[in-house]
Write an enzyme that holds these catalytic residues in place. Structure first.
Site: not given
Length: 388
Positions: A169, A261, A282
């Site tokens: 990330h 998104e 997950y």
């Protein structure tokens, strides 16, 4: 508030799509010359260049060549004839770790006069016997012969206390708006609550002047304890960002299991992660029991299950005129190019335009109007209108 609806009947499809990654198998790319028919245009797929190592970001130089970042660290020049240069000299050291590495590349709007190239990458710091990192933004000048980067300047580097050995990330995309401000994204670094903390850089979109100065009208510039570079927050891991022909700024971001998104980015807005989300962990457990909350923005569009959104662009060329103004989004897990019909800021229809059988990391609309895809199979390909 709405109770979250666990709409994951289609999740097994995501698992199947990920099997080639788990077992190390990369399906073959479509043969050049085959005609593909989409809803509005037919096209062929041409190989532009091969032999690249995990291409991550790309941008066009004024002469039609491309700068391409490779996740391992090199930056190369790809010529229209498919020639791939040696790595540019003067590139910074990166943390090639998990999802980290050399990330995005963008040109200054006045590149032809100032030669500034902007880069994001995972900055490595040695801490004992471990390497920690976080996303930084730098700029450097591309030499006249396009063989080296010089005069490198660090425009954004967070306090090293925010660095972590977590390998995921990092974000990160870069765009310039019509006023010359530069925007870039940093993911939450796997520490999801940091996306709501305005004192930390992670899980945010940042906005700077082109030389790294803080704009006086940034939304949190006068808020005690907040990082003044922050433009938006509550973002999980935005790996796509693009400017619509109307000048608006959009991102797409990875959700967890479900809940990728598409967002219209506006100053000071909280996009909700991880307080609200359409995804789950997950392992199948809930992240939150709500998908809406006052003061938190809803996505314009979301994907269930996740397609693993990556690069995005808005089509603004002539070659595929029926796509003008539509969002083009590429994915990793589903290995797709999707076209999102955009009308008055809403998505009214989604079409899978192309599935080449490999993960797609980035997308650019070329100066020729063709659509260029950076494939993790080591290629750059382009979609070209088929001859009538």
């Amino acid at each position: 508030m709405k109770l979250r609806k666990l709409l994951f009947v289609a999740v097994p499809v995501l698992v199947l799509a990920a099997l080639p990654l788990v077992f190390g198998f990369t399906p073959s790319i479509d043969d050049d010359g085959e005609v593909h028919q989409s809803e509005r245009h037919s096209f062929t797929v041409e190989t532009v260049a091969e032999g690249l190592g995990l291409p991550w970001g790309m941008t066009f130089l004024p002469d039609g060549r491309m700068l391409v970042t490779e996740k391992e660290g090199p930056i190369k020049v790809v010529s229209p004839d498919g020639t791939v240069s040696a790595p540019l000299a003067g590139t910074p050291e990166v943390c090639f770790c998990g999802q980290g590495g050399m990330l995005d590349v963008e040109l200054h709007p006045d590149f032809e006069n100032n030669r500034w190239v902007y880069l994001t990458y995972s900055d490595p710091v040695q801490q004992g016997d471990q390497q920690i990192s976080n996303t930084v933004l730098v700029r450097a000048k591309l030499s006249a012969d396009a063989t080296a980067l010089t005069d490198m300047e660090t425009l954004f580097k967070a306090d090293e206390a925010t660095y972590t050995r977590r390998p995921h990330h990092f974000g990160s995309r870069i765009v310039f708006d019509d006023e010359g401000f530069v925007y870039f994204t940093i993911g939450d670094r796997g520490q999801q609550d940091q996306a709501q903390d305005l004192s930390l850089p992670n899980g945010k979109t940042h906005r700077l002047h082109d030389d790294g100065r803080i704009p006086a009208d940034n939304p949190f510039v006068n808020q005690a304890g907040a990082l003044p570079s922050i433009w938006t927050y509550g973002n999980r891991n935005a790996q796509g960002m693009a400017i619509h022909p109307d000048g608006s700024i959009w991102t797409n971001e990875h959700g967890p299991r479900g809940g990728d998104e598409l967002n219209l980015m506006r100053s000071g807005v909280n996009y909700g992660w991880p307080v609200i989300t359409y995804g789950i962990n997950y392992n199948g457990t809930p992240i939150t029991d709500i998908v809406e909350k006052e003061g938190m923005e809803q996505p314009v569009h979301y994907w269930l299950p996740s397609i693993a959104v990556s690069g995005m662009a808005f089509y603004d060329g002539d070659a595929f005129s029926e796509w003008y103004g539509d969002a083009l989004v590429v994915s990793l897990a589903y290995m797709e190019l999707q076209r999102l019909d955009m009308h008055e800021g809403k998505v009214t229809h989604v079409e899978v335009v192309h599935n080449p059988g490999a993960r797609i990391r980035d997308i650019e609309v070329g100066p020729d109007g063709n659509v260029y895809l950076a494939m993790e199979s080591d290629k750059i390909v382009r979609l070209v209108p088929a001859e009538a």
